[in-house]
Design a protein around this motif. Sequence first.
Motif, mmCIF file in Angstrom:
data_model
loop_
_atom_site.group_PDB
_atom_site.id
_atom_site.type_symbol
_atom_site.label_atom_id
_atom_site.label_comp_id
_atom_site.label_asym_id
_atom_site.label_seq_id
_atom_site.Cartn_x
_atom_site.Cartn_y
_atom_site.Cartn_z
ATOM 1 N N GLN A 196 0.816 -1.206 0.000
ATOM 2 C CA GLN A 196 0.000 0.000 0.000
ATOM 3 C C GLN A 196 0.855 1.263 0.000
ATOM 4 O O GLN A 196 0.775 2.096 0.889
ATOM 5 C CB GLN A 196 -0.933 0.018 1.221
ATOM 6 C CG GLN A 196 -1.885 -1.169 1.239
ATOM 7 C CD GLN A 196 -2.731 -1.209 2.477
ATOM 8 O OE1 GLN A 196 -2.544 -0.426 3.409
ATOM 9 N NE2 GLN A 196 -3.661 -2.131 2.512
ATOM 10 N N VAL A 197 1.710 1.393 -1.001
ATOM 11 C CA VAL A 197 2.573 2.565 -1.084
ATOM 12 C C VAL A 197 1.718 3.812 -1.162
ATOM 13 O O VAL A 197 0.865 3.942 -2.017
ATOM 14 C CB VAL A 197 3.486 2.483 -2.327
ATOM 15 C CG1 VAL A 197 4.264 3.766 -2.498
ATOM 16 C CG2 VAL A 197 4.441 1.299 -2.184
ATOM 17 N N TYR B 107 9.854 -11.028 -2.569
ATOM 18 C CA TYR B 107 8.947 -10.027 -3.121
ATOM 19 C C TYR B 107 9.175 -8.666 -2.460
ATOM 20 O O TYR B 107 9.177 -7.624 -3.129
ATOM 21 C CB TYR B 107 7.496 -10.470 -2.923
ATOM 22 C CG TYR B 107 6.506 -9.568 -3.620
ATOM 23 C CD1 TYR B 107 6.261 -9.705 -4.979
ATOM 24 C CD2 TYR B 107 5.833 -8.570 -2.923
ATOM 25 C CE1 TYR B 107 5.359 -8.862 -5.632
ATOM 26 C CE2 TYR B 107 4.931 -7.732 -3.566
ATOM 27 C CZ TYR B 107 4.700 -7.883 -4.912
ATOM 28 O OH TYR B 107 3.824 -7.051 -5.549
ATOM 29 N N GLU B 108 9.384 -8.670 -1.152
ATOM 30 C CA GLU B 108 9.559 -7.410 -0.432
ATOM 31 C C GLU B 108 10.814 -6.668 -0.861
ATOM 32 O O GLU B 108 10.891 -5.452 -0.714
ATOM 33 C CB GLU B 108 9.591 -7.680 1.073
ATOM 34 C CG GLU B 108 8.258 -8.108 1.664
ATOM 35 C CD GLU B 108 7.262 -6.962 1.780
ATOM 36 O OE1 GLU B 108 7.704 -5.796 1.701
ATOM 37 O OE2 GLU B 108 6.072 -7.228 1.955
ATOM 38 N N ARG B 109 11.802 -7.373 -1.380
ATOM 39 C CA ARG B 109 13.030 -6.707 -1.832
ATOM 40 C C ARG B 109 12.807 -5.892 -3.101
ATOM 41 O O ARG B 109 13.658 -5.101 -3.487
ATOM 42 C CB ARG B 109 14.132 -7.734 -2.077
ATOM 43 C CG ARG B 109 14.609 -8.405 -0.794
ATOM 44 C CD ARG B 109 15.790 -9.330 -1.031
ATOM 45 N NE ARG B 109 16.119 -10.032 0.199
ATOM 46 C CZ ARG B 109 15.677 -11.258 0.505
ATOM 47 N NH1 ARG B 109 14.932 -11.927 -0.380
ATOM 48 N NH2 ARG B 109 15.998 -11.816 1.644
ATOM 49 N N LEU B 110 11.671 -6.074 -3.756
ATOM 50 C CA LEU B 110 11.389 -5.361 -5.003
ATOM 51 C C LEU B 110 10.654 -4.052 -4.740
ATOM 52 O O LEU B 110 9.956 -3.544 -5.614
ATOM 53 C CB LEU B 110 10.545 -6.250 -5.932
ATOM 54 C CG LEU B 110 11.104 -7.634 -6.237
ATOM 55 C CD1 LEU B 110 10.156 -8.398 -7.151
ATOM 56 C CD2 LEU B 110 12.491 -7.549 -6.853
ATOM 57 N N GLY B 111 10.824 -3.472 -3.575
ATOM 58 C CA GLY B 111 10.020 -2.347 -3.109
ATOM 59 C C GLY B 111 9.735 -1.229 -4.073
ATOM 60 O O GLY B 111 8.610 -0.758 -4.180
ATOM 61 N N LEU C 234 11.928 6.077 -8.793
ATOM 62 C CA LEU C 234 13.079 5.604 -8.034
ATOM 63 C C LEU C 234 13.418 6.526 -6.868
ATOM 64 O O LEU C 234 13.580 6.079 -5.740
ATOM 65 C CB LEU C 234 14.294 5.466 -8.955
ATOM 66 C CG LEU C 234 14.317 4.220 -9.840
ATOM 67 C CD1 LEU C 234 15.589 4.205 -10.678
ATOM 68 C CD2 LEU C 234 14.225 2.957 -9.016
ATOM 69 N N GLY C 235 13.550 7.816 -7.144
ATOM 70 C CA GLY C 235 13.886 8.742 -6.073
ATOM 71 C C GLY C 235 12.821 8.800 -5.005
ATOM 72 O O GLY C 235 13.106 8.873 -3.805
ATOM 73 N N VAL C 236 11.568 8.757 -5.416
ATOM 74 C CA VAL C 236 10.462 8.803 -4.460
ATOM 75 C C VAL C 236 10.442 7.543 -3.602
ATOM 76 O O VAL C 236 10.288 7.596 -2.388
ATOM 77 C CB VAL C 236 9.118 8.957 -5.207
ATOM 78 C CG1 VAL C 236 7.947 8.811 -4.251
ATOM 79 C CG2 VAL C 236 9.064 10.301 -5.922
ATOM 80 N N ARG C 237 10.615 6.387 -4.244
ATOM 81 C CA ARG C 237 10.465 5.136 -3.517
ATOM 82 C C ARG C 237 11.594 4.865 -2.539
ATOM 83 O O ARG C 237 11.404 4.158 -1.549
ATOM 84 C CB ARG C 237 10.303 3.979 -4.502
ATOM 85 C CG ARG C 237 9.009 4.073 -5.264
ATOM 86 C CD ARG C 237 7.794 3.984 -4.307
ATOM 87 N NE ARG C 237 6.636 4.615 -4.891
ATOM 88 C CZ ARG C 237 5.903 4.080 -5.853
ATOM 89 N NH1 ARG C 237 6.215 2.899 -6.334
ATOM 90 N NH2 ARG C 237 4.866 4.729 -6.329
ATOM 91 N N GLU D 7 19.290 -1.151 -3.081
ATOM 92 C CA GLU D 7 19.367 -1.362 -4.524
ATOM 93 C C GLU D 7 19.011 -0.085 -5.281
ATOM 94 O O GLU D 7 19.666 0.290 -6.264
ATOM 95 C CB GLU D 7 18.419 -2.490 -4.936
ATOM 96 C CG GLU D 7 18.443 -2.830 -6.406
ATOM 97 C CD GLU D 7 19.770 -3.384 -6.883
ATOM 98 O OE1 GLU D 7 20.089 -3.202 -8.072
ATOM 99 O OE2 GLU D 7 20.493 -3.995 -6.067
ATOM 100 N N VAL D 8 17.971 0.603 -4.823
ATOM 101 C CA VAL D 8 17.583 1.864 -5.456
ATOM 102 C C VAL D 8 18.713 2.883 -5.346
ATOM 103 O O VAL D 8 19.066 3.559 -6.326
ATOM 104 C CB VAL D 8 16.301 2.416 -4.802
ATOM 105 C CG1 VAL D 8 15.982 3.813 -5.336
ATOM 106 C CG2 VAL D 8 15.129 1.479 -5.065
#
Length: 395
Positions: free
Chosen positions: A3-4, A212-216, A283-286, A323-324
């Motif tokens: 739920q981002v 799955y959670e690592r793909l945030g 990317l920057g936001v997440r 990673e991001v």
Amino acid sequence: MIQVRRRSVWSAALVALVAATAGGVAWGLSGSPARSAAQAPTPVDYPGLPHTPVNVSEGGCGAGWSSGRTGLQVFDLRDSSTGNADVQLLEPSSGRVVGEVEGLAAGTSRPLLVRLAAGRYAFRCLLTDTDAVTGPAVPVSGPGSQSEGASGTPGVVPVTQQDLIPAAQAYQKWVAAQLPALLAQVTALQSDVAAGDLGRARADWLTAHLSYERLGAAYGAFGDADAAINAAGHDGTGFHRLEYGLWHGESAASLGAPAARLVQDVRALQRSWSAVQFDPQLLGVRAHEIVENTIEFELTGRTDEGSGSNLRTAQANLEGTAEVLALLRPLLASRLPLGPVDAALSAARAELRSLGGVPLSQVTRAQRELLNARFGALVEELAPVAAVCDERRTS
């Protein structure tokens, strides 16, 4: 990560970034509301500081300012054009922006608070449906120079969409490379359930869920697939439906359909991912939002449906954040001191490791407070990443 929350990072990031007036790295934006011409800013907005009226228009960008002194000051920007404008105060020699106001409406005024070092500066006016207009370079004198940096708001070269595209493409390829393993893991989980081996299914559930959670950062692009795969609550589909059943004594027969549905949804995600148009700005936001959501959902236990795996999920979230940051580092290295970001990320990861992935119910109050403090500090350090990576017009 679930739920981002979709909100403007600008609003939150600027609270932290207006620390630029005290020497931080960022644009010195003002949060003051726009005012009509009849309500133009006055020194009462920032009492005791010098104010300079500045015109914003196609033919007079920066008019009203011809020389200046160093230090903390206010530019009262008035849009005399017929359209909205973004206004940047920059160093012409380097293109670094030291102050910005976005969305200045025609006929309104807004103050820009900024600290200037000695050097030369110019206003750039980015009006709707027109090319950028840069006003004259204005000399600013007094103690402290631009090259010293410490006496003024450090400038940052704006990030454009073209700058972000390579990082976004690399991230999309990285996610694509992770999906086959995720599919294999949920397939193994389905096989465990079909065989009635619920003990093994619990272990395989955790392996797949953490993958799955690592793909945030990708969740925004996953869209409806994310809701099917990882929505909170045990009354839907996906990981949390299976989690509830596996840790609350449901039979293998009752979990067969949810396990098959999870495999189906992950397989569909893998097939569709190559066609997804991944927004480079995500990317920057997440990088910031992954940690915010970890605080809200994992460190509070709101997503726990029985596995007690919130702290391990939080660790996976931090791996996704790392990673991001790795992909954005080439852009950020020349724009932002990354030492504090790296230190805060390391501190949060170390705190989680020290707790050993135990259920939150086994964490003492003092440990929870320290963990929350570590993550809170990380959110603050990541806020400038989101703001700096917010793409901007430069022409």
